[in-house]
Design a protein around this motif. Structure first.
Motif, PDB file in Angstrom:
ATOM      1  N   GLU A 152       0.789  -1.174  -0.071  1.00  0.00           N
ATOM      2  CA  GLU A 152       0.003   0.185  -0.117  1.00  0.00           C
ATOM      3  C   GLU A 152       0.798   1.352   0.032  1.00  0.00           C
ATOM      4  O   GLU A 152       1.969   1.115   0.462  1.00  0.00           O
ATOM      5  CB  GLU A 152      -1.066  -0.026   1.206  1.00  0.00           C
ATOM      6  CG  GLU A 152      -2.010  -0.903   1.370  1.00  0.00           C
ATOM      7  CD  GLU A 152      -2.791  -0.942   2.558  1.00  0.00           C
ATOM      8  OE1 GLU A 152      -2.847   0.113   3.320  1.00  0.00           O
ATOM      9  OE2 GLU A 152      -3.133  -2.170   2.688  1.00  0.00           O
ATOM     10  N   GLU A 153       0.240   2.386  -0.763  1.00  0.00           N
ATOM     11  CA  GLU A 153       0.992   3.597  -0.596  1.00  0.00           C
ATOM     12  C   GLU A 153       1.261   4.188   0.839  1.00  0.00           C
ATOM     13  O   GLU A 153       2.739   4.496   0.803  1.00  0.00           O
ATOM     14  CB  GLU A 153       0.242   4.632  -1.479  1.00  0.00           C
ATOM     15  CG  GLU A 153       0.246   4.471  -3.207  1.00  0.00           C
ATOM     16  CD  GLU A 153       1.893   4.436  -3.379  1.00  0.00           C
ATOM     17  OE1 GLU A 153       2.481   5.414  -3.025  1.00  0.00           O
ATOM     18  OE2 GLU A 153       2.141   3.660  -4.256  1.00  0.00           O
ATOM     19  N   ALA A 154       0.406   4.231   1.596  1.00  0.00           N
ATOM     20  CA  ALA A 154       0.691   4.571   2.863  1.00  0.00           C
ATOM     21  C   ALA A 154       1.881   3.891   3.519  1.00  0.00           C
ATOM     22  O   ALA A 154       2.606   4.605   4.154  1.00  0.00           O
ATOM     23  CB  ALA A 154      -0.666   4.478   4.063  1.00  0.00           C
ATOM     24  N   LEU A 155       1.841   2.544   3.497  1.00  0.00           N
ATOM     25  CA  LEU A 155       2.880   2.122   4.066  1.00  0.00           C
ATOM     26  C   LEU A 155       4.200   2.337   3.543  1.00  0.00           C
ATOM     27  O   LEU A 155       5.143   2.476   4.142  1.00  0.00           O
ATOM     28  CB  LEU A 155       2.803   0.543   4.139  1.00  0.00           C
ATOM     29  CG  LEU A 155       1.532  -0.035   4.644  1.00  0.00           C
ATOM     30  CD1 LEU A 155       1.343  -1.708   4.796  1.00  0.00           C
ATOM     31  CD2 LEU A 155       1.312   0.208   6.184  1.00  0.00           C
ATOM     32  N   LYS A 156       4.067   2.491   2.282  1.00  0.00           N
ATOM     33  CA  LYS A 156       5.471   2.656   1.393  1.00  0.00           C
ATOM     34  C   LYS A 156       6.180   4.114   1.775  1.00  0.00           C
ATOM     35  O   LYS A 156       7.250   4.115   1.698  1.00  0.00           O
ATOM     36  CB  LYS A 156       5.137   2.545  -0.085  1.00  0.00           C
ATOM     37  CG  LYS A 156       5.089   1.083  -0.520  1.00  0.00           C
ATOM     38  CD  LYS A 156       5.291   1.370  -2.226  1.00  0.00           C
ATOM     39  CE  LYS A 156       4.668   0.234  -2.814  1.00  0.00           C
ATOM     40  NZ  LYS A 156       4.336   0.535  -4.401  1.00  0.00           N
ATOM     41  N   ARG A 157       4.982   5.001   2.166  1.00  0.00           N
ATOM     42  CA  ARG A 157       5.561   6.233   2.460  1.00  0.00           C
ATOM     43  C   ARG A 157       6.280   6.261   3.951  1.00  0.00           C
ATOM     44  O   ARG A 157       7.088   7.289   4.184  1.00  0.00           O
ATOM     45  CB  ARG A 157       4.305   7.426   2.677  1.00  0.00           C
ATOM     46  CG  ARG A 157       4.458   8.288   1.289  1.00  0.00           C
ATOM     47  CD  ARG A 157       3.199   9.206   1.241  1.00  0.00           C
ATOM     48  NE  ARG A 157       2.090   8.536   1.362  1.00  0.00           N
ATOM     49  CZ  ARG A 157       0.943   8.771   1.962  1.00  0.00           C
ATOM     50  NH1 ARG A 157       0.956  10.030   2.355  1.00  0.00           N
ATOM     51  NH2 ARG A 157      -0.492   8.249   1.808  1.00  0.00           N
ATOM     52  N   GLU A 158       5.704   5.366   4.597  1.00  0.00           N
ATOM     53  CA  GLU A 158       6.192   5.210   6.107  1.00  0.00           C
ATOM     54  C   GLU A 158       7.478   4.688   6.293  1.00  0.00           C
ATOM     55  O   GLU A 158       8.180   5.396   7.157  1.00  0.00           O
ATOM     56  CB  GLU A 158       5.068   4.613   6.992  1.00  0.00           C
ATOM     57  CG  GLU A 158       5.176   4.921   8.201  1.00  0.00           C
ATOM     58  CD  GLU A 158       3.522   4.757   9.042  1.00  0.00           C
ATOM     59  OE1 GLU A 158       2.686   4.448   8.390  1.00  0.00           O
ATOM     60  OE2 GLU A 158       3.747   4.320  10.195  1.00  0.00           O
ATOM     61  N   SER A 181       8.515  17.484   8.000  1.00  0.00           N
ATOM     62  CA  SER A 181       7.290  18.090   7.447  1.00  0.00           C
ATOM     63  C   SER A 181       5.986  17.864   8.057  1.00  0.00           C
ATOM     64  O   SER A 181       6.320  16.878   9.019  1.00  0.00           O
ATOM     65  CB  SER A 181       6.929  17.556   6.002  1.00  0.00           C
ATOM     66  OG  SER A 181       6.725  16.430   5.997  1.00  0.00           O
ATOM     67  N   LYS A 182       5.171  18.533   7.904  1.00  0.00           N
ATOM     68  CA  LYS A 182       4.035  18.462   8.988  1.00  0.00           C
ATOM     69  C   LYS A 182       3.210  17.012   8.592  1.00  0.00           C
ATOM     70  O   LYS A 182       2.870  16.403   9.428  1.00  0.00           O
ATOM     71  CB  LYS A 182       2.825  19.552   8.295  1.00  0.00           C
ATOM     72  CG  LYS A 182       1.839  19.717   9.618  1.00  0.00           C
ATOM     73  CD  LYS A 182       0.816  20.795   9.362  1.00  0.00           C
ATOM     74  CE  LYS A 182      -0.113  20.732  10.267  1.00  0.00           C
ATOM     75  NZ  LYS A 182      -1.335  21.694  10.057  1.00  0.00           N
ATOM     76  N   GLU A 183       3.336  16.360   7.215  1.00  0.00           N
ATOM     77  CA  GLU A 183       2.903  15.140   7.029  1.00  0.00           C
ATOM     78  C   GLU A 183       3.662  14.054   7.694  1.00  0.00           C
ATOM     79  O   GLU A 183       3.136  13.111   8.352  1.00  0.00           O
ATOM     80  CB  GLU A 183       2.930  14.767   5.515  1.00  0.00           C
ATOM     81  CG  GLU A 183       1.994  13.667   5.045  1.00  0.00           C
ATOM     82  CD  GLU A 183       2.715  13.297   3.977  1.00  0.00           C
ATOM     83  OE1 GLU A 183       3.394  13.798   3.061  1.00  0.00           O
ATOM     84  OE2 GLU A 183       1.913  12.023   3.574  1.00  0.00           O
ATOM     85  N   GLU A 184       5.127  14.543   7.718  1.00  0.00           N
ATOM     86  CA  GLU A 184       5.893  13.298   8.259  1.00  0.00           C
ATOM     87  C   GLU A 184       5.488  13.442  10.158  1.00  0.00           C
ATOM     88  O   GLU A 184       5.475  12.131  10.606  1.00  0.00           O
ATOM     89  CB  GLU A 184       7.363  13.821   8.367  1.00  0.00           C
ATOM     90  CG  GLU A 184       7.567  13.315   6.807  1.00  0.00           C
ATOM     91  CD  GLU A 184       9.229  13.915   6.655  1.00  0.00           C
ATOM     92  OE1 GLU A 184      10.075  13.446   5.874  1.00  0.00           O
ATOM     93  OE2 GLU A 184       9.889  15.031   7.027  1.00  0.00           O
TER      94      GLU A 184
END
Ligand SMILES: Nc1nc2c(ncn2[C@@H]2O[C@H](COP(=O)(O)OP(=O)(O)O)[C@@H](O)[C@H]2O)c(=O)[nH]1
Ligand SMILES: [Mg+2]
Length: 361
Positions: A152-158, A181-184
């Motif tokens: 999943e994209e979310a996991l790949k970003r994490e 970043s705020k997202e991080e």
């Protein structure tokens, strides 16, 4: 918002806690193995002025909860042991005040045998870094396995974010001094990383050490201060005695010792601002109130601090800054004419001193 007071045994945590919360813990209360909680009102001259303008039924100051964090024990080796229990207690806090002993007191032996502020400050960083590393390693392993199964994209970003954190920690860099970043930050929130918590290093000096206060603070600052690490000094014993006095008595006492500001005020101010907190106001005939948010919180998130429904049903925020409001003699109409009264959407970043009214469905 909760700020945890941490530090080695006999560094003066309970002394500071009593000074800033103006409470008195008796010997029995101090000996009990439970954390002490206290709510502290944040002094704010702007709120006093708004109260003058609106004469509301009540005025509510921003408050921060301070906790005298317990659980740091002496290990079998003789040195201090950062148990899982203690680290768990630390996790619950939004920010930390680390009390470091500089005072000498033969009646109260330092748990590690000698007074050495640099060693004690370093010990906390080291232990917190190790705890974060261990936690991240487990998470990174698990995440890699998950990605193999469901990419999943979310996991790949994490994953790269956790690896970045791990890399920084391996270089002995506490995460609070790095920029994300705020997202991080949002992704990292669930991990409750210890080294990501803003920290105020509070050096506890004896009254006889007043002449070296500046020098000592500068020395620790030079090595440790950073993006979200601040250093200040206080005089635990005097400040506690002072917190028990009346306002007049305290003034005379401060004059005698040449103290400009009490630990109460210094610490609350520093903890509040330097740890990334700020206030916005709501005003009216019923209530004038200061609300605490983190710097960088948007209008919707800030509305959610007032009421969770205000978050989910947020439409717009009416905003005027305190300075402009006062400039226009406390008139919304005049502020509107000059464009200082505005309608803002969800993403508007709330500023310290904004006066806000939330429109919701
Ligand atoms: N001389 C001196 N003694 C202090 C100072 N601050 C704390 N103490 C003493 O050190 C002992 C431990 O303080 P306490 O606040 O209970 O430490 P805690 O274990 O970190 O909570 C107490 O006997 C205090 O009176 C200080 O600034 N100067
Ligand atoms: Mg204590």
């Amino acid at each position: 918002m909760q700020i945890g007071i941490v530090g080695l045994p006999f560094s003066g945590k309970s002394t500071l806690f009593q000074a800033i919360t103006r409470t008195h813990l008796d010997t029995a209360a101090l000996a009990r193995a439970e954390a002490h909680h206290g709510v502290v009102k944040v002094p704010d001259a702007r709120l006093d002025k708004l109260t003058q303008l609106f004469s509301p039924k009540r005025t509510v100051h921003a408050s921060i909860e301070f906790v005298d964090v317990i659980g740091l024990k002496k290990g079998e080796s003789g040195s201090t042991q950062f148990t899982t229990n203690f680290l768990g207690n630390v996790k619950n806090n939004d920010a930390l005040v680390q009390v470091v002993r500089v005072f000498a007191n033969d009646a109260v032996p330092h748990p590690d045998g000698s007074v050495d502020m640099m060693r004690d400050v370093a010990a906390f960083d080291t232990e917190f870094i190790l705890a974060d590393l261990a936690m991240l390693e487990t998470r990174i392993d698990r995440l890699k396995k998950q990605i193999l199964k469901t990419p999943e994209e979310a996991l790949k970003r994490e994953l790269p974010l956790l690896e970045k954190c791990h890399h920084l920690l391996e270089q002995e860099k506490p995460l609070r001094n790095e920029s994300f970043s705020k997202e991080e930050l949002h992704l990292l929130k669930t991990y409750q990383l210890l080294t990501l918590k803003p920290m105020l290093i509070a050096l506890n000096l004896d009254e006889t050490q007043q002449p070296i206060a500046g020098e000592v603070t500068a020395k620790v600052s030079a090595q440790r201060a950073g993006h979200q690490t601040k250093v200040l000094s206080f005089f635990g014993k005097i400040d506690m005695e002072m917190s028990e006095l009346s306002v007049e008595e305290a003034k005379a006492f401060m004059a005698e010792y040449g103290i400009k500001e009490s630990a109460l005020d210094t610490l609350i101010r520093e903890a509040y601002l330097l740890l990334g907190l700020q206030s916005f106001f709501t005003v009216g005939e019923d209530e004038c109130r200061a609300w605490t948010i983190r710097k960088g919180m948007n209008a919707q998130e800030s509305a959610g601090v007032i009421h969770s429904d205000f978050f989910s049903k947020f439409i717009r925020a009416e905003v005027v800054h305190y300075d402009h409001f006062v400039m226009h003699d406390g008139s919304f109409a005049k502020a509107k004419e000059t464009g200082h009264w505005r309608l803002e959407g969800k993403e508007y970043l709330v500023k310290d001193g904004d006066i806000i009214s939330v429109r919701h469905s």
